[in-house]
Every structure is written in structure tokens, then in C-alpha cells.
Enzyme design. Structure first.
Site, PDB file in Angstrom:
ATOM      1  N   GLU A  55       0.924  -1.115  -0.163  1.00 40.97           N
ATOM      2  CA  GLU A  55      -0.031  -0.171   0.318  1.00 40.97           C
ATOM      3  C   GLU A  55       0.949   1.204   0.082  1.00 40.97           C
ATOM      4  OE1 GLU A  55      -2.169   0.531   3.624  1.00 40.97           O
ATOM      5  OE2 GLU A  55      -3.972   1.616   2.376  1.00 40.97           O
ATOM      6  N   LYS A 127      -9.805   1.262  -2.505  1.00 41.40           N
ATOM      7  CA  LYS A 127     -10.223   1.134  -0.822  1.00 41.40           C
ATOM      8  C   LYS A 127     -11.523   1.250  -0.533  1.00 41.40           C
ATOM      9  CE  LYS A 127      -7.527   1.521   3.375  1.00 41.40           C
ATOM     10  NZ  LYS A 127      -6.185   2.076   4.116  1.00 41.40           N
ATOM     11  N   CYS A 169      -5.977  -3.258   2.535  1.00 44.66           N
ATOM     12  CA  CYS A 169      -5.514  -2.838   4.086  1.00 44.66           C
ATOM     13  C   CYS A 169      -6.977  -3.084   5.124  1.00 44.66           C
ATOM     14  CB  CYS A 169      -4.673  -1.706   4.297  1.00 44.66           C
ATOM     15  SG  CYS A 169      -3.712  -1.604   6.000  1.00 44.66           S
TER      16      CYS A 169
HETATM   17  N1  LIG Z   1      -3.867   1.199   7.564  1.00 47.62           N
HETATM   18  C1  LIG Z   1      -5.026   0.548   7.206  1.00 47.62           C
HETATM   19  O1  LIG Z   1      -5.867   0.827   6.285  1.00 47.62           O
HETATM   20  C2  LIG Z   1      -5.688  -0.375   8.215  1.00 47.62           C
HETATM   21  C3  LIG Z   1      -4.786  -0.703   9.597  1.00 47.62           C
HETATM   22  O2  LIG Z   1      -3.570  -0.262   9.681  1.00 47.62           O
HETATM   23  C4  LIG Z   1      -5.701  -1.593  10.466  1.00 47.62           C
HETATM   24  O3  LIG Z   1      -6.573  -1.978  10.259  1.00 47.62           O
HETATM   25  O4  LIG Z   1      -5.001  -1.682  11.532  1.00 47.62           O
END
Ligand SMILES: NC(=O)CC(=O)C(=O)O
Length: 302
Positions: A55, A127, A169
Site C-alpha cells: 500500500e 479502498k 489494508c
Molecule cells: N492502514 C489501514 O488501512 C488499516 C490498519 O492499519 C488496520 O486496520 O489496523
């Protein structure tokens, strides 16, 4: 006369590129080129089929920076570069994620693009669940201050290998995406999640969520993180890029620094896991239906 069968696809051979992005976008993109080249030329598992990035690999992971680094898709420089790299190295590239500017709405999205070995964009995921959290004495992060959420789940065909799903994520915390992707009519054999957990939520949930999505659906889950920015003052990514197999075993895992790790995804493990522990076929959707919609829950009187 028997009709010759199409040859079965071999195991999907993948590399996870765990790299750290800084403030200099040109340097970030140069690093991506050299890591992808190294992943392909120094592969320890033979010819690679796919390389995955983390990401936010071309920008800092920072709410106040996303707009400064945002690009048009597909005409921006990062899309162009990844397309060339996919073609040059003849691999699929799951292009982690980048901040995308949608010129028609002026909104910014956290967007992942996947490229075929011919350099075509074959999937685009925005996302869908924004990372808005507040853990006292841990971490506060509000992606929604500058980002907008995508509005669809993403499944796509990885050529002869079959369908896969993709989330970014925080999306991994919502089991529905993986469940939908892994069932009829999509039947994906893997979920890919470029993801930047952090030093609070990583130790808490990174492995748990990867293994859960794998075990829930008896599929592979593949997570690719940025490297930790030791000594840096910005967001501290957790690292630990990994692959969990359909039984929930972690079959490969990186450390915290910049690193490339390799794995072979053997699709024959899906039917084996599903025959051994047949939860995939034992779902009772007629019961779960009762939980959909207001006032439909049946409460036991015992
Ligand atoms: N950074 C994200 O999108 C998610 C994350 O860090 C988590 O769910 O913990």
C-alpha cells in the site's frame, strides 16, 4: 476420440516486495523499478508469475500528503511505469496502492491497479473501507479527512490461474469481501491485500486477520506491507508481508525491513482443505438470512 485437455496452470509463483517509500516520489519509483527487477532476476523459486507491491509505495502514508502525490489513472506516471515493468519482466504486477485523483469529482482515492504481463490494466480497486480509528495511547488515523471510499468489491481473472479478489489494508477487517470473492459465481482461490498496518494494530491483528480470511474461506490470503521506517517520524508500517494457505498456515513471512519474499500458491490445496474440513459446503444460508433486515432476528425462548 478424446478431446485434448488444456494444460493445467502450474502453481502461481509470486514475490512480495516489502519496500519503504519516502517523500521523494521519483526516488520511490526508481526503487520500485529496481526491486521488481531484483525480484524477477533473483527469484529463488524459478520464473515468477506475479510481483506484488505494498500500500502507498509511491508516497508517504499520510492523510495531509495524499492530494500532493495523487495521480490520474490510467494516464499518470506510476500507472505508466508499472505497465512498462509488467511488460518488460513478463509478470503480473499487483500495484500495491497509490493516491488517485478523480478529475471529474476532484476526489482522492486509495487505489490499487493490477497489470497483465502484456502491461494492460486488468483490475482497479478503490479502498472501500477507510481507515478511521482512534486507539487511546495507540494510534489515531482518519483517512476520510482527505480520501473518499470506493464503492465496489473487486474480483478479476488472473489469466490461466483463475479468479482472485483484492482489497486494500483496512478492507481485510470486513470478511464479506473475501467471502463474496471466494464463493459462487467468482470462486477466487486467493485474496490479495496490499496493506500498511502499524506498530499498534500490526501486533494485535495482522496475522490473525490474514489467517482468519484464509480459514473462513479456505483460500490463500496474501498481504504485502511497506517496510518499517526505523527512526522515522511518520507512520510506522508493521512489515511482515506474508502468505497464509487455505488451512491458515503462514507459509512465508518477511521481517520488518526492506525485503523480497517468495511463495508458490498451489491451488490443489483448496479442494484438499475443503474436503478435510468442509465448512465451505456446510454453510446454512437459510439460517443467516434471518439476520438480514430489521426485526427479522429469531430469538430463542429457551
Ligand atoms: N492502514 C489501514 O488501512 C488499516 C490498519 O492499519 C488496520 O486496520 O489496523
Amino acid at each position: 476420440m478424446s478431446v485434448p485437455k488444456a494444460p493445467l496452470a502450474h502453481n502461481l509463483k509470486i514475490a512480495l516486495v516489502q519496500l519503504k517509500a519516502g517523500a521523494d516520489k521519483t526516488a520511490n519509483l526508481a526503487k520500485v523499478s529496481s526491486f521488481i527487477k531484483n525480484a524477477v532476476t533473483q527469484s529463488t523459486i524459478g520464473k515468477l508469475d506475479l510481483v506484488m507491491l505494498p500500500e502507498c509505495f509511491n508516497s508517504p502514508y499520510a492523510v495531509d500528503q495524499f492530494r500532493n502525490y495523487a495521480e490520474l489513472v490510467p494516464s499518470g506516471e506510476t500507472t505508466h511505469l508499472l505497465s512498462l515493468l509488467a511488460k518488460e519482466h513478463e509478470v503480473y504486477i499487483i500495484g500495491g496502492s497509490i493516491p488517485e485523483l478523480d478529475p471529474s469529482t476532484d476526489k482522492i482515492f486509495n487505489t490499487s491497479l493490477t497489470f497483465s504481463p502484456q502491461g494492460e490494466v486488468i483490475a482497479k480497486h478503490r479502498k472501500a473501507h477507510l481507515f478511521d480509528i482512534n486507539i487511546p495511547d495507540g494510534i489515531t488515523f482518519q483517512e476520510s479527512v482527505t480520501l473518499s471510499a470506493g464503492d465496489k468489491a473487486t474480483v478479476f481473472k488472473l489469466g490461466e490461474f483463475g479468479n482472485v479478489g483484492l482489497g486494500i489494508c483496512y478492507d481485510i477487517r470486513f470478511p464479506e469481501l473475501a467471502m463474496v470473492a471466494s464463493r459462487n459465481p467468482w470462486n477466487s482461490f486467493a485474496m490479495f491485500y496490499p496493506g500498511a498496518f502499524n506498530t499498534t494494530t500490526g501486533p494485535l491483528h495482522w496475522h490473525l486477520l490474514a489467517r482468519s480470511r484464509a480459514v473462513d474461506n479456505e483460500i490463500f490470503t496474501v498481504l504485502c506491507s511497506p517496510a518499517r521506517d526505523v527512526g522515522g517520524s511518520g507512520y510506522q508500517a508493521y512489515g511482515h508481508s506474508l502468505v497464509a494457505d487455505p488451512y491458515g498456515n503462514i507459509i512465508v513471512e518477511a521481517g520488518e525491513g526492506e525485503e523480497i519474499v517468495y511463495a508458490e500458491l498451489d491451488k490443489s490445496l483448496l479442494p484438499k482443505a475443503r474436503e478435510a474440513i468442509p465448512v465451505h459446503y456446510q454453510r446454512r444460508f437459510e439460517i443467516y438470512d434471518d439476520f438480514v433486515g430489521e426485526g427479522k432476528v429469531k430469538v430463542s425462548d429457551k
